[in-house]
Write a protein that holds these residues in place. Structure first.
Motif, PDB file in Angstrom:
ATOM      1  N   ALA A  92       0.185-126.656  21.532  1.00 54.76           N
ATOM      2  CA  ALA A  92      -0.224-126.565  20.129  1.00 54.76           C
ATOM      3  C   ALA A  92       0.940-126.302  19.198  1.00 54.76           C
ATOM      4  N   GLY A 152       3.069-129.360  18.798  1.00 56.70           N
ATOM      5  CA  GLY A 152       2.412-130.320  17.929  1.00 56.70           C
ATOM      6  C   GLY A 152       2.553-129.969  16.466  1.00 56.70           C
ATOM      7  N   ARG A 175      -0.212-130.614   7.985  1.00 50.11           N
ATOM      8  CA  ARG A 175      -0.735-129.547   8.839  1.00 50.11           C
ATOM      9  C   ARG A 175       0.213-128.366   8.878  1.00 50.11           C
ATOM     10  N   TRP A 204      -7.088-123.232  13.665  1.00 49.39           N
ATOM     11  CA  TRP A 204      -7.164-124.096  14.844  1.00 49.39           C
ATOM     12  C   TRP A 204      -6.159-123.673  15.905  1.00 49.39           C
ATOM     13  N   TYR A 205      -5.013-123.124  15.470  1.00 52.44           N
ATOM     14  CA  TYR A 205      -4.004-122.683  16.422  1.00 52.44           C
ATOM     15  C   TYR A 205      -4.509-121.461  17.196  1.00 52.44           C
ATOM     16  N   LEU A 235     -10.101-128.990  21.353  1.00 50.79           N
ATOM     17  CA  LEU A 235      -8.908-129.265  20.544  1.00 50.79           C
ATOM     18  C   LEU A 235      -7.862-130.029  21.348  1.00 50.79           C
ATOM     19  N   ARG A 236      -7.659-129.626  22.599  1.00 49.79           N
ATOM     20  CA  ARG A 236      -6.671-130.333  23.432  1.00 49.79           C
ATOM     21  C   ARG A 236      -7.109-131.761  23.719  1.00 49.79           C
ATOM     22  N   GLN A 285      -6.416-133.697  20.479  1.00 51.87           N
ATOM     23  CA  GLN A 285      -4.991-133.841  20.206  1.00 51.87           C
ATOM     24  C   GLN A 285      -4.307-134.773  21.206  1.00 51.87           C
ATOM     25  N   ASP A 286      -4.739-134.730  22.467  1.00 50.77           N
ATOM     26  CA  ASP A 286      -4.084-135.544  23.494  1.00 50.77           C
ATOM     27  C   ASP A 286      -4.540-136.999  23.475  1.00 50.77           C
ATOM     28  N   PRO A 325      -6.449-138.977  20.723  1.00 47.14           N
ATOM     29  CA  PRO A 325      -7.163-139.206  19.461  1.00 47.14           C
ATOM     30  C   PRO A 325      -7.777-140.591  19.345  1.00 47.14           C
ATOM     31  N   TRP A 350      -6.852-134.844  12.025  1.00 56.68           N
ATOM     32  CA  TRP A 350      -5.813-135.014  13.050  1.00 56.68           C
ATOM     33  C   TRP A 350      -5.371-136.469  13.123  1.00 56.68           C
TER      34      TRP A 350
END
Length: 325
Positions: A3, A6, A149, A214-215, A227-228, A231-232, A234, A273
């Motif tokens: 995270a 990113g 972000r 979100w973090y 979330l992962r 993010q990984d 999308p 995202w």
């Protein structure tokens, strides 16, 4: 990518404004350049940095006691997030002697142009080359150089003191900032990126740092997994149902818990995202809109353009033109 990686992956300076500022007290500079991010590294002497309350404060009148005021000593660093104005001075009560406006334009407080009267040499500016106060300043001039972000995760003004962060770049920056050689602009851009990433990594690790929701939610076993996934990958056709199935909870439970911890529904976060990734691709690559659309989960350039304009207020083409100019 974790995270934090990113979040910090974004800084990409392009022709950033970098100077060595040298002053002898009393001195005060008011910054109204609306730049998205500025870094100030104190090399010698001391300085105060303080933002306005939101309205323009009277010249020479300091803000209320304790309100956003930062004192910098040798080795300390401050980062100001735009676009709000702020002042840098030897003392909060010193009246500004110069204004820094958009495009690195410099004027006297009465509006007259400085006309280079404070230039002291290659990327060196101030009132005395041997001044007791020396500060290295790096400014990202355009919003496209810093991810939205990351900007949203930062307060208007933050600082790191030398006792918690020993910057290994100070002496190297002091040497490089005054060089006038081919390719020097690129060297300084990359050094500024490295300085910002190193400083923010340290800042986010401190308990008092208000990391984005979100973090912090990455630590939750359900929301962190979702979330992962987003993010990984999308580009996958995610829905609340498919994300809930991966997380092993119901759609209602995921929607409720995600919104509670992150502050917005899963699909809203997914869109933001994807748009952040699209903005980075528009800035960093020459890929076509169709290629970028497929990479971030949209079936066509038209679908991406519609979503991008809703989030950023401009079309992808306009955004690419702004950050590449």
């Amino acid at each position: 990518m974790d995270a934090l990686a990113g979040l910090l992956e974004g800084p990409r300076a392009r022709g950033a404004f970098m100077i060595r500022a040298c002053f002898e007290p009393p001195w005060s500079i008011r910054i109204e350049d609306r730049a998205p991010l500025t870094v100030m590294l104190m090399v010698r002497g001391e300085a105060w940095v303080f933002p306005d309350r939101g309205e323009r404060s009277e010249m020479g009148v300091p803000p209320a006691e304790g309100w956003g005021r930062i004192r910098l000593r040798p080795g300390d660093l401050a980062i100001a997030r735009g676009p709000d104005p702020y002042t840098c001075a030897d003392d909060p009560g010193t009246a500004p002697q110069a204004l820094i406006l958009p495009g690195a334009e410099c004027r006297y407080p009465d509006g007259r142009s400085l006309n280079g009267s404070m230039d002291l040499g290659v990327r060196t500016w101030g009132d005395r080359l041997d001044g007791s106060a020396v500060m290295l300043i790096g400014t990202y001039l355009w919003e496209g150089e810093i991810s939205g972000r990351l900007l949203k995760a930062l307060p208007p003004l933050l600082s790191l003191t030398a006792d918690v962060w020993n910057c290994p770049l100070t002496s190297y920056l002091m040497d490089e900032i005054v060089r006038d050689e081919p390719g020097q602009e690129v060297v300084l851009d990359r050094l500024l990126d490295l300085l910002v990433i190193a400083a923010l990594r340290t800042w986010f690790s401190r308990p008092e740092a208000a990391a984005p929701a979100w973090y912090q939610a990455m630590a939750d076993p359900v929301v962190g997994r979702v979330l992962r996934l987003v993010q990984d990958d999308p580009a996958l056709p995610w829905t609340v149902a498919s994300l809930a199935a991966k997380a092993g909870v119901s759609r209602a439970a995921l929607a409720r818990r995600f919104t509670e911890l992150v502050g917005e529904p899963p699909m809203t976060y997914l869109t933001e995202w994807r748009m952040a990734l699209a903005a980075d691709a528009l800035r960093d690559t020459d890929d076509t809109l169709d290629a970028i659309a497929r990479h971030v989960g949209y079936g066509s350039a038209f679908a991406l353009s519609s979503a991008f304009k809703r989030v950023y207020g401009v079309s992808p083409q306009e955004h690419r033109g702004r950050v590449s100019s």
